[in-house]
Structure formats: C-alpha cells, structure tokens
Design a protein around this motif. Structure first.
Motif, PDB file in Angstrom:
ATOM      1  N   ILE A 121      50.796  47.876  34.966  1.00 29.08           N
ATOM      2  CA  ILE A 121      50.100  46.459  34.502  1.00 29.08           C
ATOM      3  C   ILE A 121      50.033  46.712  32.846  1.00 29.08           C
ATOM      4  CG2 ILE A 121      48.193  45.128  34.596  1.00 29.08           C
ATOM      5  CD1 ILE A 121      47.514  46.209  37.219  1.00 29.08           C
ATOM      6  N   VAL A 122      50.236  45.493  32.417  1.00 30.86           N
ATOM      7  CA  VAL A 122      50.501  45.384  31.011  1.00 30.86           C
ATOM      8  C   VAL A 122      49.522  44.342  30.895  1.00 30.86           C
ATOM      9  CG1 VAL A 122      51.833  44.925  28.857  1.00 30.86           C
ATOM     10  CG2 VAL A 122      52.883  46.440  30.678  1.00 30.86           C
ATOM     11  N   ASP A 123      48.599  44.486  29.617  1.00 30.19           N
ATOM     12  CA  ASP A 123      47.471  43.493  29.623  1.00 30.19           C
ATOM     13  C   ASP A 123      47.719  43.256  28.198  1.00 30.19           C
ATOM     14  OD1 ASP A 123      45.073  42.284  28.893  1.00 30.19           O
ATOM     15  OD2 ASP A 123      43.704  43.390  30.306  1.00 30.19           O
ATOM     16  N   VAL A 124      47.965  41.804  28.165  1.00 31.66           N
ATOM     17  CA  VAL A 124      48.316  41.414  26.753  1.00 31.66           C
ATOM     18  C   VAL A 124      47.336  40.512  25.720  1.00 31.66           C
ATOM     19  CG1 VAL A 124      50.944  41.278  27.257  1.00 31.66           C
ATOM     20  CG2 VAL A 124      49.228  38.869  27.769  1.00 31.66           C
ATOM     21  N   ARG A 125      45.903  40.829  26.364  1.00 34.35           N
ATOM     22  CA  ARG A 125      44.883  40.109  25.763  1.00 34.35           C
ATOM     23  C   ARG A 125      44.346  40.725  24.466  1.00 34.35           C
ATOM     24  NH1 ARG A 125      40.404  40.428  29.789  1.00 34.35           N
ATOM     25  NH2 ARG A 125      41.314  42.537  29.874  1.00 34.35           N
TER      26      ARG A 125
ATOM     27  N   GLU B 140      38.742  41.446  24.401  1.00 31.61           N
ATOM     28  CA  GLU B 140      38.990  41.083  25.658  1.00 31.61           C
ATOM     29  C   GLU B 140      38.964  42.283  26.657  1.00 31.61           C
ATOM     30  OE1 GLU B 140      41.047  36.896  25.987  1.00 31.61           O
ATOM     31  OE2 GLU B 140      41.942  38.301  24.621  1.00 31.61           O
ATOM     32  N   TRP B 141      39.989  43.149  26.132  1.00 35.31           N
ATOM     33  CA  TRP B 141      40.391  44.524  26.817  1.00 35.31           C
ATOM     34  C   TRP B 141      39.239  45.346  26.895  1.00 35.31           C
ATOM     35  CZ3 TRP B 141      44.020  47.263  29.298  1.00 35.31           C
ATOM     36  CH2 TRP B 141      43.975  48.786  29.277  1.00 35.31           C
TER      37      TRP B 141
ATOM     38  N   ILE C 152      49.163  40.611  32.547  1.00 31.84           N
ATOM     39  CA  ILE C 152      47.988  40.037  32.751  1.00 31.84           C
ATOM     40  C   ILE C 152      47.260  39.563  31.466  1.00 31.84           C
ATOM     41  CG2 ILE C 152      46.704  42.089  32.825  1.00 31.84           C
ATOM     42  CD1 ILE C 152      45.176  40.617  35.385  1.00 31.84           C
ATOM     43  N   CYS C 153      46.665  38.583  31.433  1.00 28.88           N
ATOM     44  CA  CYS C 153      46.020  38.172  30.282  1.00 28.88           C
ATOM     45  C   CYS C 153      44.722  37.307  30.900  1.00 28.88           C
ATOM     46  CB  CYS C 153      46.469  37.112  29.591  1.00 28.88           C
ATOM     47  SG  CYS C 153      46.886  35.494  30.262  1.00 28.88           S
ATOM     48  N   ARG C 154      43.959  36.498  30.155  1.00 29.13           N
ATOM     49  CA  ARG C 154      42.446  36.147  30.693  1.00 29.13           C
ATOM     50  C   ARG C 154      42.899  35.141  31.963  1.00 29.13           C
ATOM     51  NH1 ARG C 154      39.673  31.542  29.714  1.00 29.13           N
ATOM     52  NH2 ARG C 154      40.971  31.099  27.964  1.00 29.13           N
ATOM     53  N   SER C 155      43.793  34.080  31.615  1.00 34.30           N
ATOM     54  CA  SER C 155      44.026  33.141  32.651  1.00 34.30           C
ATOM     55  C   SER C 155      45.463  32.966  33.028  1.00 34.30           C
ATOM     56  CB  SER C 155      43.188  31.723  32.289  1.00 34.30           C
ATOM     57  OG  SER C 155      43.927  31.442  31.119  1.00 34.30           O
TER      58      SER C 155
ATOM     59  N   THR D 280      33.160  49.836  26.626  1.00 33.28           N
ATOM     60  CA  THR D 280      31.856  50.091  26.339  1.00 33.28           C
ATOM     61  C   THR D 280      30.822  50.735  27.047  1.00 33.28           C
ATOM     62  OG1 THR D 280      30.954  48.019  27.353  1.00 33.28           O
ATOM     63  CG2 THR D 280      32.238  47.681  25.331  1.00 33.28           C
ATOM     64  N   GLY D 281      31.206  51.257  28.406  1.00 33.03           N
ATOM     65  CA  GLY D 281      30.268  51.599  29.224  1.00 33.03           C
ATOM     66  C   GLY D 281      29.367  50.696  29.916  1.00 33.03           C
ATOM     67  N   ALA D 282      29.473  49.512  29.636  1.00 35.84           N
ATOM     68  CA  ALA D 282      28.660  48.484  30.205  1.00 35.84           C
ATOM     69  C   ALA D 282      29.489  47.881  31.272  1.00 35.84           C
ATOM     70  CB  ALA D 282      28.436  47.330  29.168  1.00 35.84           C
ATOM     71  N   GLU D 283      28.936  47.447  32.200  1.00 40.18           N
ATOM     72  CA  GLU D 283      29.647  46.700  33.259  1.00 40.18           C
ATOM     73  C   GLU D 283      30.592  45.673  32.983  1.00 40.18           C
ATOM     74  OE1 GLU D 283      29.951  46.037  37.406  1.00 40.18           O
ATOM     75  OE2 GLU D 283      28.522  47.101  36.384  1.00 40.18           O
ATOM     76  N   PRO D 284      31.894  45.976  33.558  1.00 41.67           N
ATOM     77  CA  PRO D 284      32.956  45.239  32.852  1.00 41.67           C
ATOM     78  C   PRO D 284      33.069  43.768  33.252  1.00 41.67           C
ATOM     79  CG  PRO D 284      33.570  46.541  34.691  1.00 41.67           C
ATOM     80  CD  PRO D 284      32.126  46.838  34.548  1.00 41.67           C
ATOM     81  N   PHE D 285      33.381  42.945  32.392  1.00 38.79           N
ATOM     82  CA  PHE D 285      33.509  41.575  32.598  1.00 38.79           C
ATOM     83  C   PHE D 285      34.813  40.910  31.928  1.00 38.79           C
ATOM     84  CE2 PHE D 285      31.370  41.825  28.742  1.00 38.79           C
ATOM     85  CZ  PHE D 285      31.559  40.671  27.955  1.00 38.79           C
ATOM     86  N   VAL D 286      35.097  39.726  32.419  1.00 36.53           N
ATOM     87  CA  VAL D 286      36.224  39.007  31.898  1.00 36.53           C
ATOM     88  C   VAL D 286      35.789  38.149  30.487  1.00 36.53           C
ATOM     89  CG1 VAL D 286      38.019  37.389  32.069  1.00 36.53           C
ATOM     90  CG2 VAL D 286      37.378  38.908  33.790  1.00 36.53           C
TER      91      VAL D 286
END
Length: 110
Positions: free
Chosen positions: A20-24, A28-29, A61-64, A103-109
């Motif tokens: 998977i390549v994330d282009v954000r 965002e990453w 993958i990106c955001r949308s 960040t160690g926080a719960e991940p979110f988009v």
C-alpha cells in the motif's frame, strides 16, 4: 477530476499484506494510516518511483480517492501495476480495517 479508467478496488477487498502506498500529506499520515504502508506524498511520487515495488500489485490510497486516482494513472503509465483504493482512508476506516497513528493517539482520518 479523476483520470478515466483507473483500476480500483474497495477498501474491504485489499488483501492482507498488500503493498500500500499512501499519497496523503504528512499531517494526514501522522493522524492515521494503514500499518506497513509506504508514505509518499503525491507530489513526491515521480522522484520516489524507485521505492514502489515494480514486481507486485500496489494499492494506492489517499483521504477520499482523488489524489490516489491521479497517482495510479501516473504509476500505470510508468509500468507499475497500481490500483486505486475506492473511497480512500475514509472507506478504509468505515470498513473497520486497522489503522495506526504516528502520535500514539487513537488513529483517525484527517
């Protein structure tokens, strides 16, 4: 807006262990991404092409789905078997697929 005829796949259908390549962008990453994904912001894809596997299917993958669709079109023209992840990280999260954050926080988009 989206390039025509870009191969795509539902987030729920991306196989475990896929490339998977994330282009954000960096922020965002950091907020949340697929564990094990390769982070290459869209603008850097051409100069970092050598980091993308040329001998395997690649899921982008990106955001949308907009930036990843453009990346898939370019990668396909440059010999990479790439597929757009429909709906991006939003669809990934909605499908209950695992994510991690920097960040160690719960991940979110973001």
């Amino acid at each position: 807006m989206f390039p025509p005829s870009v191969p795509s796949v539902a987030a729920s259908a991306v196989p475990a262990g896929a490339h998977i390549v994330d282009v954000r962008e960096d922020d965002e990453w950091a907020a949340g991404h697929v564990e094990g994904a390769l982070h290459i912001p869209l603008a850097d894809v051409p100069v970092r092409l050598g980091e993308i596997p040329a001998d395997a299917d690649v899921y982008v993958i990106c955001r949308s789905g907009g930036r990843s669709s453009r990346a898939v079109a370019w990668l396909s023209q440059n010999g990479v078997d790439a597929m757009n992840v429909d709906g991006g990280m939003g669809a990934w999260a909605d499908a209950g697929r695992p994510m991690v954050s920097e960040t160690g926080a719960e991940p979110f988009v973001r």
